[in-house]
Design a protein around this motif. Structure first.
Motif, short mmCIF file in Angstrom:
data_model
loop_
_atom_site.label_atom_id
_atom_site.label_comp_id
_atom_site.label_asym_id
_atom_site.label_seq_id
_atom_site.Cartn_x
_atom_site.Cartn_y
_atom_site.Cartn_z
N ASP A 1 0.82 -1.22 0.00
CA ASP A 1 0.00 0.00 0.00
C ASP A 1 0.85 1.26 0.00
O ASP A 1 0.41 2.32 -0.42
N CYS A 2 2.07 1.16 0.50
CA CYS A 2 3.00 2.30 0.50
C CYS A 2 4.06 2.15 -0.58
O CYS A 2 5.16 2.70 -0.48
N LEU A 3 3.74 1.39 -1.62
CA LEU A 3 4.60 1.16 -2.77
C LEU A 3 5.92 0.51 -2.39
O LEU A 3 6.95 0.74 -3.02
N GLU A 4 5.90 -0.31 -1.34
CA GLU A 4 7.13 -1.00 -0.95
C GLU A 4 7.23 -2.33 -1.66
O GLU A 4 6.73 -3.35 -1.20
N SER A 5 7.88 -2.29 -2.80
CA SER A 5 8.21 -3.50 -3.55
C SER A 5 9.38 -3.14 -4.46
O SER A 5 9.58 -1.98 -4.81
N GLY A 6 10.15 -4.15 -4.78
CA GLY A 6 11.29 -3.89 -5.64
C GLY A 6 12.22 -5.08 -5.68
O GLY A 6 11.90 -6.16 -5.18
N ASP A 7 13.39 -4.85 -6.24
CA ASP A 7 14.38 -5.91 -6.38
C ASP A 7 15.42 -5.80 -5.28
O ASP A 7 15.84 -4.71 -4.90
N VAL A 8 15.82 -6.96 -4.78
CA VAL A 8 16.86 -7.06 -3.76
C VAL A 8 18.03 -7.80 -4.40
O VAL A 8 17.86 -8.87 -4.98
N PHE A 9 19.20 -7.20 -4.31
CA PHE A 9 20.42 -7.78 -4.87
C PHE A 9 21.27 -8.29 -3.71
O PHE A 9 21.64 -7.52 -2.82
N PRO B 1 -3.62 7.11 -1.15
CA PRO B 1 -3.27 7.85 0.08
C PRO B 1 -4.08 7.41 1.30
O PRO B 1 -3.60 7.49 2.42
N ALA B 2 -5.28 6.88 1.10
CA ALA B 2 -6.09 6.43 2.23
C ALA B 2 -5.47 5.20 2.90
O ALA B 2 -5.62 5.00 4.10
N LYS B 3 -4.77 4.38 2.11
CA LYS B 3 -4.15 3.18 2.66
C LYS B 3 -2.74 3.42 3.17
O LYS B 3 -2.17 2.61 3.88
N CYS B 4 -2.13 4.53 2.77
CA CYS B 4 -0.79 4.87 3.23
C CYS B 4 -0.73 6.38 3.48
O CYS B 4 -0.10 7.13 2.74
N PRO B 5 -1.38 6.85 4.55
CA PRO B 5 -1.46 8.29 4.79
C PRO B 5 -0.12 8.94 5.10
O PRO B 5 0.06 10.12 4.86
N ASN B 6 0.84 8.16 5.59
CA ASN B 6 2.15 8.74 5.92
C ASN B 6 3.19 8.47 4.84
O ASN B 6 4.39 8.36 5.12
N PHE B 7 2.76 8.41 3.58
CA PHE B 7 3.65 8.04 2.49
C PHE B 7 4.87 8.97 2.40
O PHE B 7 5.98 8.52 2.14
N SER B 8 4.69 10.27 2.62
CA SER B 8 5.80 11.21 2.46
C SER B 8 6.91 10.96 3.48
O SER B 8 8.07 11.30 3.23
N THR B 9 6.59 10.34 4.61
CA THR B 9 7.61 10.06 5.63
C THR B 9 7.88 8.56 5.79
O THR B 9 8.64 8.17 6.67
N TYR B 10 7.24 7.73 4.96
CA TYR B 10 7.35 6.29 5.10
C TYR B 10 8.78 5.84 4.78
O TYR B 10 9.37 6.22 3.78
N ILE B 11 9.34 5.00 5.64
CA ILE B 11 10.68 4.44 5.44
C ILE B 11 10.52 2.95 5.15
O ILE B 11 9.93 2.22 5.95
N PRO B 12 11.06 2.49 4.02
CA PRO B 12 10.93 1.06 3.67
C PRO B 12 11.59 0.16 4.72
O PRO B 12 12.49 0.56 5.43
N PHE B 13 11.10 -1.09 4.80
CA PHE B 13 11.66 -2.08 5.73
C PHE B 13 13.12 -2.36 5.41
O PHE B 13 13.95 -2.48 6.30
N LEU B 14 13.43 -2.51 4.12
CA LEU B 14 14.79 -2.83 3.71
C LEU B 14 15.55 -1.55 3.35
O LEU B 14 14.97 -0.62 2.81
N PRO B 15 16.85 -1.53 3.62
CA PRO B 15 17.63 -0.32 3.32
C PRO B 15 17.87 -0.16 1.82
O PRO B 15 18.07 -1.15 1.11
N THR B 16 17.85 1.07 1.37
CA THR B 16 18.12 1.35 -0.04
C THR B 16 19.60 1.65 -0.26
O THR B 16 19.99 2.06 -1.34
N GLN B 17 20.41 1.46 0.76
CA GLN B 17 21.87 1.51 0.66
C GLN B 17 22.39 0.11 0.97
O GLN B 17 21.71 -0.66 1.64
#
Length: 198
Positions: free
Chosen positions: A142-150, A175-191
């Motif tokens: 709902d907060c667009l958390e999906s992607g590839d993990v290397f 936005p109703a399902k992820c109201p805090n999208f602007s501050t949402y931090i993904p579970f996995l690190p992007t570094q």
């Protein structure tokens, strides 16, 4: 009569069995690197099983732990052999299925897929890109958390693995399902983070 019955039984068995056509992870990796890979790989179209013939997946199997940005990560990776992602799909793979547990510094669980069945972990492997094995992860969709993990083990220490998460940029956000999208931090690190094999 026995001979006729035997020949008839053998014929029925041969007709009813489809031969499994085996390809390798290396063939599919090479296909993905072709300039025209979007058009497909006609030489691989009839393959029904993509096999890890060189056991390259074995290096990832096990439990891995690491810390990043005040979070503790435990990742369990299992190798599945001749695994169908879809029951009616004609293609099966040797692949890695992953489970993840993320906790904060206080020990509170942020995310946990450790007890989910294989078809519900939302963390599964694709193939190699050179030394990295590419997996797909879906966390809070709902907060667009999906992607590839290397993931990649280090050449000089196979008990250390780097992990990098590349979050998808496209998707439909409600936005109703992820109201805090602007501050949402993904579970996995992007570094890149380092995990140690347990």
């Amino acid at each position: 009569m026995k001979n006729i019955l035997f020949i008839l039984t053998l014929f029925i068995m041969l007709v009813s069995c489809k031969a499994q056509i085996i390809g390798t992870l290396e063939q599919f990796e090479e296909c993905a690197m072709r300039p025209n890979h979007d058009e497909g790989c006609p030489d691989l179209e009839n393959i029904t099983y993509v096999k890890d013939t060189n056991n390259r997946l074995n290096q990832f199997v096990g439990i891995w732990k690491g810390n990043y940005d005040s979070k503790q990560y435990e990742i369990k990776l299992e190798k599945k052999v001749n695994y169908k992602t879809e029951p009616n799909d004609g293609l099966s793979w040797d692949m890695i299925i992953g489970r993840i547990k993320v906790t904060d510094n206080s020990g509170n669980t942020i995310y946990n897929s450790m007890n989910r069945p294989d078809n519900d972990t939302y963390f599964w492997g694709y193939n190699f890109q050179k030394r990295s094995y590419v997996m797909h992860f879906v966390g809070n969709y709902d907060c667009l958390e999906s992607g590839d993990v290397f993931i990649e083990t280090r050449l000089n220490n196979t008990n250390e693995m780097t992990l990098y998460y590349s979050q998808d940029k496209d998707g439909l956000l409600n936005p109703a399902k992820c109201p805090n999208f602007s501050t949402y931090i993904p579970f996995l690190p992007t570094q890149k983070m380092i995990l140690i094999k347990q």
